[in-house]
Design an enzyme around this catalytic site. Structure first.
Site, PDB file in Angstrom:
ATOM      1  N   LYS A  89       0.819  -1.198   0.000  1.00 44.58           N
ATOM      2  CA  LYS A  89       0.000   0.000   0.000  1.00 44.58           C
ATOM      3  C   LYS A  89       0.862   1.262   0.000  1.00 44.58           C
ATOM      4  O   LYS A  89       0.386   2.361  -0.250  1.00 44.58           O
ATOM      5  CB  LYS A  89      -0.863   0.017   1.288  1.00 44.58           C
ATOM      6  CG  LYS A  89      -1.806  -1.136   1.425  1.00 44.58           C
ATOM      7  CD  LYS A  89      -2.567  -1.021   2.759  1.00 44.58           C
ATOM      8  CE  LYS A  89      -3.390  -2.246   3.027  1.00 44.58           C
ATOM      9  NZ  LYS A  89      -3.936  -2.203   4.425  1.00 44.58           N
ATOM     10  N   ASP A  91      14.604  -0.855   0.738  1.00 44.16           N
ATOM     11  CA  ASP A  91      15.334  -1.034   1.996  1.00 44.16           C
ATOM     12  C   ASP A  91      16.455  -2.052   1.748  1.00 44.16           C
ATOM     13  O   ASP A  91      17.556  -1.688   1.349  1.00 44.16           O
ATOM     14  CB  ASP A  91      14.320  -1.490   3.051  1.00 44.16           C
ATOM     15  CG  ASP A  91      14.887  -1.621   4.441  1.00 44.16           C
ATOM     16  OD1 ASP A  91      16.004  -1.130   4.688  1.00 44.16           O
ATOM     17  OD2 ASP A  91      14.230  -2.225   5.297  1.00 44.16           O
TER      18      ASP A  91
END
Ligand code: 5GP
Length: 193
Positions: free
Chosen positions: A49, A109
């Site tokens: 999301k 990340d």
């Protein structure tokens, strides 16, 4: 939009990138994509999301013929740790064969998610496949993540806002902030970024 703390949850945040800087950067990224795909159509694939605000702003800045679709990938996370397992929770609706596909991700990340999705989507024979990430944490990369359009490189800190959550909260903040003073004792769980 302001960056002043208004909501109680903002007491835990420290602004890292304000809304004006995000807006300017997203417009700049749109200009890069337009230059690379001049006269062509693109399919923007938002990774749910966390990419929602980035995708929405990027799509509105982009002066190209474009389509939108969404993917939801989950990686097993503790509250702030990734484990390297990636699952598809919602697949694309559109057949991407022969299309110019741009994967739109909130943050890279370790690089595991974008690399996994790249491998998966390449098997479906798009004409081209690029990756756009608003944020990247170079110090956290564990795999060689090839990201074609990067908004901001940030330090290896846990950030929230502009779509990024902590336990599904903070996504509505109009800026990117470092999260402070959170209890980090939660157990690993299926995490849909
Ligand atoms: P990666 O697979 O590159 O390790 O992680 C990608 C996903 O982990 C991102 O799409 C995002 O959902 C989540 N993630 C990584 N770093 C952060 C962070 O600092 N804050 C938040 N809220 N989510 C993050």
């Amino acid at each position: 939009m302001g960056n002043e703390p208004v909501f109680a949850i903002e007491q835990n945040t420290e602004v890292l990138i304000d809304n004006a800087a995000i807006t300017a950067k997203v417009a700049e990224m749109a200009r890069q994509i337009e230059a690379d795909f001049e006269g062509e159509s693109v399919l923007l694939v938002g990774i749910l999301k966390g990419s929602i605000h980035f995708l929405s702003d990027l799509a509105r800045h982009l002066r190209l013929d474009s389509q939108l679709d969404f993917l939801q990938a989950s990686s097993y996370h503790g509250a702030r740790e990734t484990t390297g397992l990636v699952q598809i929770r919602k697949d694309l609706d559109i057949n991407i064969a022969g299309l110019n596909v741009i994967l739109v991700e909130d943050i890279v990340d370790t690089g595991t998610t974008v690399n996994h999705l790249r491998e998966l989507l390449l098997t479906r024979k798009p004409k081209t496949l690029r990756i756009a990430a608003l944020l990247s944490k170079p110090d956290a990369h564990r795999v060689d993540a090839q990201v074609d359009y990067v908004g901001f490189e940030i330090p290896n800190e846990f950030v929230v806002g502009y779509g990024l959550d902590y336990g599904e909260r903070y996504r509505n903040l109009p800026y990117i902030a470092i999260l402070r003073n959170q209890d980090d004792n939660s157990q690993p769980e299926l995490f849909a970024g």
